[in-house]
Structures are given as structure tokens and as C-alpha cells.
Write a protein that holds these residues in place. Structure first.
Motif, short mmCIF file in Angstrom:
data_model
loop_
_atom_site.label_atom_id
_atom_site.label_comp_id
_atom_site.label_asym_id
_atom_site.label_seq_id
_atom_site.Cartn_x
_atom_site.Cartn_y
_atom_site.Cartn_z
N GLN A 87 0.80 -1.15 0.27
CA GLN A 87 -0.01 0.10 -0.15
C GLN A 87 0.94 1.18 -0.04
O GLN A 87 0.50 2.23 -0.78
CB GLN A 87 -1.03 -0.28 1.22
N GLY A 88 1.94 1.13 0.75
CA GLY A 88 2.94 2.44 0.79
C GLY A 88 3.66 2.46 -0.53
O GLY A 88 3.43 3.80 -0.87
N LEU A 89 3.93 1.37 -1.14
CA LEU A 89 4.59 1.64 -2.25
C LEU A 89 3.86 2.25 -3.25
O LEU A 89 4.06 3.29 -4.18
CB LEU A 89 5.35 0.43 -2.82
N SER A 90 2.42 1.79 -3.48
CA SER A 90 1.67 2.14 -4.46
C SER A 90 1.34 3.76 -4.38
O SER A 90 1.00 4.36 -5.15
CB SER A 90 0.41 1.27 -4.58
N SER A 91 0.85 4.01 -2.89
CA SER A 91 0.62 5.36 -2.75
C SER A 91 1.76 6.40 -2.96
O SER A 91 1.52 7.27 -3.49
CB SER A 91 0.00 5.53 -1.45
N TYR A 92 3.17 5.60 -2.80
CA TYR A 92 4.30 6.62 -2.94
C TYR A 92 4.31 7.07 -4.54
O TYR A 92 4.31 8.11 -4.92
CB TYR A 92 5.29 6.01 -2.75
N GLN A 93 4.00 5.83 -5.40
CA GLN A 93 4.21 6.18 -6.75
C GLN A 93 3.11 6.74 -7.35
O GLN A 93 3.22 7.92 -8.09
CB GLN A 93 4.06 4.47 -7.52
N LEU A 94 1.83 6.65 -6.72
CA LEU A 94 0.57 7.57 -7.10
C LEU A 94 0.84 9.13 -6.90
O LEU A 94 0.42 10.05 -7.72
CB LEU A 94 -0.67 6.92 -6.58
N GLY A 103 0.88 12.08 -9.68
CA GLY A 103 -0.02 13.16 -9.45
C GLY A 103 0.84 14.48 -9.29
O GLY A 103 0.51 15.23 -9.94
N MET A 104 1.88 14.53 -8.63
CA MET A 104 2.81 15.69 -8.53
C MET A 104 3.10 16.09 -9.88
O MET A 104 3.23 17.27 -10.26
CB MET A 104 3.79 15.33 -7.45
N SER A 105 3.74 15.06 -10.67
CA SER A 105 4.09 15.28 -11.96
C SER A 105 3.21 15.94 -12.82
O SER A 105 3.52 16.81 -13.38
CB SER A 105 4.78 14.02 -12.54
N GLU A 114 12.69 16.45 -7.10
CA GLU A 114 12.66 16.76 -5.72
C GLU A 114 11.42 16.92 -5.15
O GLU A 114 10.87 16.51 -4.27
CB GLU A 114 13.68 17.80 -5.50
N LEU A 115 10.67 17.87 -5.95
CA LEU A 115 9.24 18.28 -5.42
C LEU A 115 8.69 17.01 -5.43
O LEU A 115 7.70 16.85 -4.40
CB LEU A 115 8.67 19.13 -6.23
N GLU A 116 8.36 16.16 -6.50
CA GLU A 116 7.66 14.71 -6.35
C GLU A 116 7.88 13.90 -5.10
O GLU A 116 7.18 13.58 -4.51
CB GLU A 116 7.91 14.08 -7.86
N GLU A 117 9.25 13.64 -5.14
CA GLU A 117 9.58 13.00 -4.23
C GLU A 117 9.56 13.48 -2.67
O GLU A 117 8.89 12.70 -1.71
CB GLU A 117 11.38 12.88 -3.97
N THR A 118 9.55 14.70 -2.39
CA THR A 118 9.29 15.41 -0.88
C THR A 118 7.68 14.85 -0.93
O THR A 118 7.19 14.65 0.52
CB THR A 118 9.31 17.00 -0.96
N ALA A 119 6.88 15.43 -1.73
CA ALA A 119 5.39 15.14 -1.62
C ALA A 119 5.11 13.49 -1.38
O ALA A 119 4.41 13.04 -0.45
CB ALA A 119 4.66 15.44 -2.59
N ALA A 120 5.70 12.67 -2.32
CA ALA A 120 5.38 11.28 -2.03
C ALA A 120 5.88 10.63 -0.70
O ALA A 120 5.33 9.90 -0.08
CB ALA A 120 5.98 10.48 -3.29
N THR A 169 3.69 10.82 2.01
CA THR A 169 2.64 9.93 2.21
C THR A 169 3.02 8.53 3.12
O THR A 169 2.22 7.61 3.32
CB THR A 169 1.98 9.30 0.75
N LEU A 170 4.52 8.30 3.15
CA LEU A 170 4.83 7.22 3.91
C LEU A 170 4.92 7.24 5.32
O LEU A 170 4.91 6.38 5.80
CB LEU A 170 6.18 6.99 3.28
N TRP A 171 4.66 8.34 5.95
CA TRP A 171 4.87 8.70 7.45
C TRP A 171 3.75 7.78 8.04
O TRP A 171 4.26 7.03 9.11
CB TRP A 171 4.83 10.33 7.77
N PRO A 172 2.54 8.01 7.70
CA PRO A 172 1.51 7.28 8.46
C PRO A 172 1.91 5.85 8.52
O PRO A 172 1.87 5.08 9.50
CB PRO A 172 0.20 7.48 7.51
N LEU A 173 2.47 5.17 7.56
CA LEU A 173 3.01 3.77 7.41
C LEU A 173 3.82 3.48 8.44
O LEU A 173 3.96 2.65 9.26
CB LEU A 173 3.21 3.27 6.02
N ILE A 174 5.02 4.41 8.35
CA ILE A 174 5.93 4.34 9.03
C ILE A 174 5.74 3.90 10.59
O ILE A 174 5.99 3.31 11.55
CB ILE A 174 7.16 5.34 8.88
N VAL A 175 4.83 5.12 11.01
CA VAL A 175 4.29 5.02 12.35
C VAL A 175 3.30 4.11 12.68
O VAL A 175 3.32 3.43 13.85
CB VAL A 175 3.56 6.55 12.66
N LEU A 176 2.54 3.72 11.76
CA LEU A 176 1.43 2.53 12.22
C LEU A 176 1.90 1.33 11.98
O LEU A 176 1.45 0.33 13.07
CB LEU A 176 0.38 2.73 11.17
#
Ligand SMILES: Nc1ncnc2c1ncn2[C@@H]1O[C@H](COP(=O)(O)OP(=O)(O)O)[C@@H](O)[C@H]1O
Ligand SMILES: [Mg+2]
Length: 447
Positions: free
Chosen positions: A24-31, A35-37, A136-142, A145-152
């Protein structure tokens, strides 16, 4: 291989949840990157369209070189008849004027750029942005989205452990209940609140307990009946021997005495067997009362005092405590008397026997400490076995301690025998019963 059901469940559930989480994390990262692009592209396109509406004139004809931030987009407007840019926010950047209509990529001044181009008959408008800035902008935004996963994820693992432990707690509880089953505690296991998956197990264990209880009860009844049946002919035998006494010629007196003591031994063996069968039977509720243990101890000492005096044994009860137990008084009396009796029997003339009382952990104990020979350590575990006698030279049935054990099992008490470790040889025999501290327990409740 993991043997524990709990660990198996924790690992399987934890891995499953982690896998789902990571996917889920990987797919939301890619999405999010995509989206940012798309968003950045849209911005370039809108800027280009605005330029076409005549805003190009707003760009200074000669902007200060290098005045533009590296992160900003670069605007360049060309006139069809000139190879020099008509207007540009960064004149040092030579964007390819011939780039295809729409989006394209190009390397300019050693850097990769994303370019959006629109052209009409007179003008070419190009909007460009460094690819590195976009990434850089894309990565920062993507990454955000991983933070909730890392915490959860760690929290999910903790939750899995807790949930599994909670569900299996019932199993552990049942396990210890099953472990506590022995001949003295043949009570069926509770089925209320038991998970449906486990209920069949409990029911079959309960059926087994029932059959076991029946067969133990049958054995006990058989022993009781046999002892009872034997008592009658033995009493008759004893009477006849008594009557015969006068007719025995003096030369046979010694052998006749042996015969009579043999009859007496058989009599006491049968009495012990009957006592054991009775102690093994379930408690009859009506006979249970509040028993003063100190009084029982004093009575037991008084019982053996004449024999002890005769044999020069110093017997005394010290450190008495006031404590009551709920039991049949005869049972408690027999348990204490059997231990005191052993001490007197196995302590040589001139020895010492001390009785102590002790309160410990809601139990009250009577300790009988003698100065006898003690028992070889390797034989100690067997002294509670029926008919076991560690010291066959001294007369006994080998049933006394079995009776004590059966009695304490009735009341959730304990009996232990150990060798003294404080110097002299001897045995410390201790019998413990749960304390009854309900003062009014004996009084009938009004109403
Ligand atoms: N206080 C003691 N000192 C030494 N040996 C003991 C003592 N109490 C019990 N024993 C040993 O444990 C065996 C089992 O005791 P018990 O069941 O009372 O049977 P018994 O009828 O032989 O006394 C005895 O035969 C004896 O060898
Ligand atoms: Mg004995």
C-alpha cells in the motif's frame, strides 16, 4: 519451525499486515509522484497559455543574468522570423526552439529540462523546468505519504501481539486448569465463556474426568468393602485366640504370642485401609466445621505423651499460633497424629520432637521435627506411595502418609517431608491447610 501457536499467529499476522502495508505504501508513493508530476505539467501548460494571451510583453527585455531562482520555471518567447529569443526570463538558457509541440525533454547547459512548447504562425512560447527540481518536489510530496505507514506498522505489530495474546489467554487458563487435574481434584472444567473451537476438547476432557472419577470411586469402594468384609472374620479370629489363651501349653506360649500379634497387625492394616478409603472419598459437607488447629496439635501431643515419656523422648509444642481451618475435625486430627506418630515411631529413645505452627501465604502449617535417622534422599519422593516403607525394620503399614496426602487433597492443603538441614539428622514433616478467617462462618445466617 515455530512450535508455539501464539508465535505462529503473531508472525503470520504481523507479516501479512506488514506486506499489505508495504505494498500500500509503495503504491501510494508512486501514485503521489505521478500526481505531482501531472500537477507540475499542468502549471507549465497554464503559464504557457497565459503568455499567449499577451503577457509576454511583461517580461523585461533584458533581465538581470542569473537573477532567477534555480527552482523557478523559465519562460522563453520566440518570434518566427528570429533565431534569438524575443523575451526570456533566463537568456543564458538556450532552449531548443524547434522542440515538438507539447511536452518534451531536452538537455540544456548540461542539465535535463522538461519543456512545454506551443506555437502559432508568429510566436513560439516555451516553458521549461529542471527535471531535478521536479523530481525533488515529487519525492518530497510522495515521501510524506509514507509517514503514516512508518508510524503505524510498529503499532500494528504491537496490536497483533496483544490481540493474539488476549485470544490465547483462555487457552493458557484452560491449560493450567487441565494441569491441576489429579486424582484429588476430579472436577469437570468450566465450559462457559470457552471459545466454540475449544469446547469439544473441554467436553471430551470432562467425559474422561467423569470416567476416571467413576473408576477411582469404584476402586475406593472396593477397598472399603474389602477392608470392611475382612474385619468381621478377623474380629472372630481375635476372639477365638483370646479364648484359646488358657489352653495353650507353656511351651507354645511364645509362638502363640506371635500368632496374636500377627492378628493384631492385620487388624491395624485393615483399619488403615479403611481410613485411606474414607480419606479418598469426597468430603461430606455437613461434617465440615471450623477447626482450631492449635487445639488439634495439643491433643495429638497429649495422645503420644505416655509413650514418649516411657521412651525418654522430649516432645513439646512451641510457637503455637491461633488459626482455624474449615474441615472435618477427625481428618485434621488424623493428619497431625499420623505425622506425630511417625516422629515418635522413628525417633530413637531419648530423642527430641518439636512441633511448630506457622502462618504463611493464607496457609497454616504444623511442622513436626524429630531427631530420628531421617530418610535417604532418593527414597523421599516415594514416602507418600501406598504401602511404601523406607524402614522395613520398624513395624508399620506404609499407609500413614498416603492417608495424610488424601486428607490434605480434600482441603487444598499440602504435606511435605524433608530431611533436617540444621545439623542433627531427622525429618521435618509439615502439613498445611488453607486458613479459614471468616469469624462467623459457623453461625447460621439469619433469615
Ligand atoms: N519421621 C520419620 N523419620 C524417618 N522415617 C520416616 C518418618 N516418617 C515416615 N518415615 C518413612 O516413611 C515411610 C512411610 O511412612 P508411613 O506412610 O507413615 O508408613 P508407616 O506405616 O511405615 O509409618 C515409613 O515406612 C518410614 O520409613
Ligand atoms: Mg506412619
Amino acid at each position: 519451525m515455530i512450535k508455539s501457536l501464539r508465535n505462529q499467529l503473531v508472525v503470520a499476522l504481523g507479516l501479512l499486515v506488514s506486506m499489505v502495508g508495504v505494498l500500500q505504501g509503495l503504491s501510494s508513493y508512486q501514485l503521489c509522484r505521478n500526481g505531482m508530476s501531472a500537477l507540475l505539467d499542468l502549471r507549465m501548460e497554464q503559464v504557457a497559455l497565459r503568455m499567449r494571451d499577451g503577457f509576454a510583453e511583461g517580461i523585461p527585455a533584458i533581465p538581470a543574468r542569473g537573477s532567477q531562482d534555480a527552482r523557478d520555471i523559465v519562460l522563453t518567447v520566440w518570434k518566427t522570423d528570429s533565431d534569438e529569443p524575443y523575451r526570456s526570463t533566463e537568456p543564458s538558457l538556450a532552449l531548443p526552439k524547434t522542440a515538438p509541440h507539447g511536452y518534451s525533454s531536452a538537455t540544456v547547459n548540461g542539465e535535463a529540462w522538461r519543456i512545454f512548447t506551443i506555437r502559432d504562425s508568429s510566436t513560439t512560447i516555451q516553458v521549461a523546468q529542471r527535471l531535478s527540481v521536479r523530481h525533488e518536489l515529487e519525492e518530497t510530496a510522495a515521501t510524506r505519504t509514507l509517514w503514516p505507514l512508518i508510524v503505524l506498522l510498529p503499532l500494528v505489530w504491537i496490536a497483533v501481539v496483544l490481540v493474539v495474546r488476549r485470544s490465547l489467554y483462555q487457552l493458557n487458563r484452560l491449560g493450567s486448569e487441565v494441569q491441576a487435574i489429579d486424582a484429588g481434584h476430579l472436577k469437570p472444567l468450566q465450559t462457559v465463556g470457552v471459545p466454540t473451537e475449544i469446547e469439544p476438547f473441554i467436553l471430551s476432557i470432562n467425559r474422561m474426568i467423569e470416567r476416571l472419577a467413576q473408576s477411582i470411586d469404584a476402586e475406593r469402594k472396593f477397598i472399603a468393602d474389602a477392608a470392611h468384609e475382612l474385619r468381621t472374620p478377623l474380629t472372630a479370629l481375635q476372639l477365638q485366640a483370646d479364648n484359646l489363651q488358657r489352653d495353650i501349653v507353656p511351651g507354645n506360649q511364645e509362638r502363640f504370642r506371635e500368632l496374636r500379634s500377627g492378628i493384631a497387625r492385620s487388624g491395624s492394616l485393615i483399619t488403615q485401609l479403611l481410613r485411606l478409603a474414607r480419606a479418598d472419598a469426597p468430603v461430606n459437607g455437613t461434617a465440615v466445621a471450623r477447626v482450631d488447629l492449635a487445639a488439634v496439635v495439643t491433643a495429638a501431643v497429649a495422645d503420644v505423651l505416655p509413650i514418649a515419656l516411657q521412651r525418654g523422648i522430649d516432645i513439646g509444642a512451641e510457637k503455637m499460633v491461633s488459626a482455624h481451618v474449615r474441615a472435618v475435625e477427625a481428618d485434621v486430627g488424623m493428619a497431625v497424629r499420623n505425622l506425630v506418630g511417625n516422629a515418635v515411631r522413628y525417633t530413637p529413645d531419648g530423642g527430641t520432637i518439636d512441633l511448630h505452627m506457622r502462618l504463611h501465604d493464607r496457609m497454616v502449617c504444623v511442622e513436626v521435627i524429630d531427631t530420628g535417622p531421617g530418610i535417604a534422599e532418593e527414597l523421599l519422593p516415594r514416602v507418600f506411595d501406598r504401602f511404601f516403607r523406607a524402614n522395613p525394620d520398624i513395624e508399620g503399614s506404609g499407609l500413614g502418609l498416603s492417608i495424610v496426602k488424601a486428607i490434605v487433597a480434600r482441603y487444598d492443603g499440602t504435606v511435605t517431608l524433608r530431611n533436617r538441614v540444621d545439623g542433627p539428622s531427622g525429618i521435618v514433616a509439615a502439613v498445611c491447610f488453607p486458613v479459614d478467617d471468616e469469624e462467623e462462618a459457623n453461625d447460621p445466617q439469619p433469615g
